[in-house]
Design an enzyme around this catalytic site. Structure first.
Site, PDB file in Angstrom:
ATOM      1  N   GLY A   1       0.586 -34.723 -61.121  1.00  0.00           N
ATOM      2  CA  GLY A   1      -0.203 -34.152 -60.036  1.00  0.00           C
ATOM      3  C   GLY A   1      -1.704 -34.288 -60.186  1.00  0.00           C
ATOM      4  O   GLY A   1      -2.420 -34.519 -59.202  1.00  0.00           O
TER       5      GLY A   1
ATOM      6  N   THR B   1      10.453 -33.476 -58.280  1.00  0.00           N
ATOM      7  CA  THR B   1       9.816 -32.997 -57.038  1.00  0.00           C
ATOM      8  C   THR B   1      10.473 -33.611 -55.820  1.00  0.00           C
ATOM      9  O   THR B   1      10.739 -34.813 -55.800  1.00  0.00           O
ATOM     10  CB  THR B   1       8.338 -33.475 -57.028  1.00  0.00           C
ATOM     11  OG1 THR B   1       7.657 -32.831 -58.076  1.00  0.00           O
ATOM     12  CG2 THR B   1       7.650 -33.164 -55.717  1.00  0.00           C
TER      13      THR B   1
ATOM     14  N   THR C   1       4.673 -38.018 -55.364  1.00  0.00           N
ATOM     15  CA  THR C   1       5.253 -37.474 -56.593  1.00  0.00           C
ATOM     16  C   THR C   1       4.723 -38.263 -57.784  1.00  0.00           C
ATOM     17  O   THR C   1       4.430 -39.446 -57.661  1.00  0.00           O
ATOM     18  CB  THR C   1       6.803 -37.502 -56.539  1.00  0.00           C
ATOM     19  OG1 THR C   1       7.340 -37.181 -57.822  1.00  0.00           O
ATOM     20  CG2 THR C   1       7.357 -38.846 -56.122  1.00  0.00           C
ATOM     21  N   GLY C   2       4.583 -37.582 -58.918  1.00  0.00           N
ATOM     22  CA  GLY C   2       3.991 -38.201 -60.104  1.00  0.00           C
ATOM     23  C   GLY C   2       3.151 -37.132 -60.796  1.00  0.00           C
ATOM     24  O   GLY C   2       3.228 -35.959 -60.435  1.00  0.00           O
TER      25      GLY C   2
ATOM     26  N   ARG D   1      -0.417 -23.570 -64.603  1.00  0.00           N
ATOM     27  CA  ARG D   1      -0.879 -24.867 -64.100  1.00  0.00           C
ATOM     28  C   ARG D   1      -0.329 -25.099 -62.682  1.00  0.00           C
ATOM     29  O   ARG D   1       0.822 -24.835 -62.394  1.00  0.00           O
ATOM     30  CB  ARG D   1      -0.406 -25.968 -65.035  1.00  0.00           C
ATOM     31  CG  ARG D   1      -0.727 -27.399 -64.593  1.00  0.00           C
ATOM     32  CD  ARG D   1       0.417 -28.020 -63.838  1.00  0.00           C
ATOM     33  NE  ARG D   1       0.247 -29.466 -63.657  1.00  0.00           N
ATOM     34  CZ  ARG D   1       1.052 -30.193 -62.900  1.00  0.00           C
ATOM     35  NH1 ARG D   1       2.052 -29.650 -62.249  1.00  0.00           N
ATOM     36  NH2 ARG D   1       0.847 -31.490 -62.770  1.00  0.00           N
ATOM     37  N   VAL D   2      -1.177 -25.599 -61.810  1.00  0.00           N
ATOM     38  CA  VAL D   2      -0.769 -25.917 -60.438  1.00  0.00           C
ATOM     39  C   VAL D   2      -0.931 -27.424 -60.257  1.00  0.00           C
ATOM     40  O   VAL D   2      -1.950 -27.997 -60.644  1.00  0.00           O
ATOM     41  CB  VAL D   2      -1.640 -25.136 -59.432  1.00  0.00           C
ATOM     42  CG1 VAL D   2      -1.362 -25.583 -58.006  1.00  0.00           C
ATOM     43  CG2 VAL D   2      -1.378 -23.633 -59.573  1.00  0.00           C
ATOM     44  N   GLY D   3       0.085 -28.066 -59.675  1.00  0.00           N
ATOM     45  CA  GLY D   3       0.031 -29.519 -59.474  1.00  0.00           C
ATOM     46  C   GLY D   3      -0.524 -29.906 -58.113  1.00  0.00           C
ATOM     47  O   GLY D   3      -1.249 -29.139 -57.463  1.00  0.00           O
ATOM     48  N   ASP D   4      -0.184 -31.112 -57.679  1.00  0.00           N
ATOM     49  CA  ASP D   4      -0.728 -31.659 -56.427  1.00  0.00           C
ATOM     50  C   ASP D   4       0.048 -31.233 -55.188  1.00  0.00           C
ATOM     51  O   ASP D   4      -0.450 -31.382 -54.068  1.00  0.00           O
ATOM     52  CB  ASP D   4      -0.746 -33.188 -56.501  1.00  0.00           C
ATOM     53  CG  ASP D   4       0.646 -33.757 -56.766  1.00  0.00           C
ATOM     54  OD1 ASP D   4       1.404 -33.145 -57.537  1.00  0.00           O
ATOM     55  OD2 ASP D   4       0.976 -34.803 -56.191  1.00  0.00           O
TER      56      ASP D   4
HETATM   57  N1  ASP Z   1       3.585 -33.929 -58.709  1.00  0.00           N
HETATM   58  C1  ASP Z   1       4.288 -32.913 -59.420  1.00  0.00           C
HETATM   59  C2  ASP Z   1       3.310 -32.104 -60.202  1.00  0.00           C
HETATM   60  O1  ASP Z   1       2.448 -32.673 -60.862  1.00  0.00           O
HETATM   61  C3  ASP Z   1       5.331 -33.411 -60.335  1.00  0.00           C
HETATM   62  C4  ASP Z   1       6.034 -34.634 -59.887  1.00  0.00           C
HETATM   63  O2  ASP Z   1       6.045 -35.000 -58.733  1.00  0.00           O
HETATM   64  O3  ASP Z   1       6.627 -35.263 -60.741  1.00  0.00           O
HETATM   65  O4  ASP Z   1       3.434 -30.929 -60.206  1.00  0.00           O
END
Ligand code: ASP
Length: 304
Positions: free
Chosen positions: A217, A165, A214-215, A192-195
Site C-alpha cells: 500500500g 485484498t 492491490t500490492g 498501520r493503514v494501507g492504500d
Molecule cells: N494494498 C494492501 C495494503 O497495503 C495489501 C494488498 O493489496 O496486498 O494494505
C-alpha cells in the site's frame, strides 16, 4: 445491463475454488446493479469478506501482534462520494461499515476504536476475523523471527498463494464506482493503514473511471497510482494502456509489485499485474466473460 469486474488480490490463487467464489460474487453483485452501484459493490465484497480464502474480513492476515486490523472503502464517481474505514477490528464486513458511514454521516474516514464504536452503534456485532490458517501462519512467522530467520510466508496473502485484498469496479451504464476491502500486509505494524482507504492511492472513481489496486500500500499511496490511472484515461487512453503505464511508473518510482483493475465510462475494462498471480473476473450484461485474464507484466517489470 452494466459491468462488474472483481479481483481477488495480488498473489491470490487462480485455482477453480477461488475463481468460483469471485464469479459467484460478481454475478450476485450484477443482479443488484440496476438498483444501486453501492449496494452492488457491497454485496460483492461481503461475499469475499465472509470467505476465509481472501485477505479481508474473516481470513485477513494478522498484524505483528497477532491481531486482525482491516481497511475498506467505497467511492461513487457520480456523486464524488467517498467513505473509508481504517484499522477496524472484530467486524466481519468492514465494507458494510464503510457504506453505513457514507449513508448515515458526513464523516469520510473513521479509524481504529472510533470505527469500532461507530460499527457497534450501527448494529454490527463483534465477530472473530482470525481464521485458523492465518493464525497458524502468524505463529510460524513469529517462530521464524524468534530464530532470527525471515518468515517464508507471502507478504500479501499471509500464506503461499492464498487470497489477498479484494476490489471491485462497476459501471451501470450511467456511472462508475469502486470498493475494496483488506486485512493489509502480513505482519504489518499495529495501527498501520494501507492504500485501500486512501482516495487516489489504492482506490479512485470519477465520471471518467473506477480503479482499484492491490500490492504494498505504501507505494500506491506515495505515487497516487489510482488517481494517475484516472488521469491517463481522462487524457484519452484506454484503461488497459493506462494501467500498463501506471505499473511501469510504480516500478520506476518504487520498484513495487502491484495489480490494478479499472473500468471507464465507455465500459472498457483493463487489468494487469507484475507479481505471481492476480485473479480477475468480469461480468458484462449479466454474463461472465469466459477465460478473462489480466495482462501479466512480471517479465517486463520484475522487482526481483
Ligand atoms: N494494498 C494492501 C495494503 O497495503 C495489501 C494488498 O493489496 O496486498 O494494505
Amino acid at each position: 445491463m452494466g459491468i462488474i469486474a472483481v479481483h481477488g488480490g495480488l498473489d491470490t490463487s487462480r485455482d477453480k475454488q477461488y475463481l468460483e467464489i469471485l464469479q459467484d460474487a460478481a454475478l450476485q453483485g450484477h443482479g443488484l446493479l440496476a438498483k444501486s452501484r453501492v449496494q452492488a459493490l457491497e454485496a460483492v465484497l461481503r461475499i469475499l469478506e465472509e470467505s476465509p480464502k481472501f485477505n479481508c474480513g474473516y481470513g485477513s492476515v494478522l498484524n505483528f501482534d497477532g491481531v486482525v486490523e482491516m481497511d475498506a472503502a467505497i467511492v461513487d464517481g457520480v456523486f464524488s462520494r467517498f467513505s473509508a474505514i481504517a484499522a477496524i477490528r472484530d467486524v466481519h464486513n468492514p465494507v458494510s461499515v464503510a457504506r453505513a458511514l457514507m449513508e448515515k454521516t458526513k464523516d469520510v474516514i473513521l479509524a481504529g476504536d472510533g470505527a469500532i464504536k461507530f460499527a457497534r452503534k450501527h448494529g454490527f456485532p463483534t465477530a472473530n476475523c482470525v481464521s485458523d490458517e492465518q493464525l497458524d501462519a502468524w505463529q510460524k512467522a513469529r517462530e521464524s523471527l524468534a530464530r532470527g530467520e525471515k518468515p517464508t510466508q507471502n507478504l500479501y496473502t499471509g500464506l503461499a498463494y492464498h487470497g489477498d485484498t479484494v476490489g471491485c469496479v462497476v459501471w451501470d451504464g450511467e456511472g462508475l464506482a469502486a470498493a475494496s476491502s483488506t486485512g493489509g500486509c502480513s505482519l504489518k505494524t499495529p495501527g498501520r493503514v494501507g492504500d485501500t482507504p486512501c482516495l487516489g492511492g489504492g482506490i479512485f472513481a470519477s465520471k471518467t473511471s473506477a480503479v482499484v489496486c492491490t500490492g504494498v500500500g505504501e507505494a500506491f499511496i506515495e505515487t497516487l497510482t489510482s488517481k494517475y490511472v484516472d488521469e491517463v484515461i481522462a487524457g484519452g487512453s484506454e484503461p488497459q494502456q493506462a494501467i500498463k503505464s501506471a505499473l511501469k511508473r510504480l516500478h520506476e518510482l518504487k520498484k513495487a509489485e502491484g495489480g490494478i483493475l479499472a473500468v471507464d465510462a465507455r465500459g472498457r475494462v483493463g487489468s494487469a499485474f507484475n507479481a505471481g498471480q492476480f485473479p480477475v473476473v468480469v461480468v458484462v450484461d449479466g454474463k461472465l466473460l469466459e477465460d478473462y485474464q489480466p495482462v501479466n507484466l512480471r517479465q517486463e517489470l520484475s522487482v526481483h
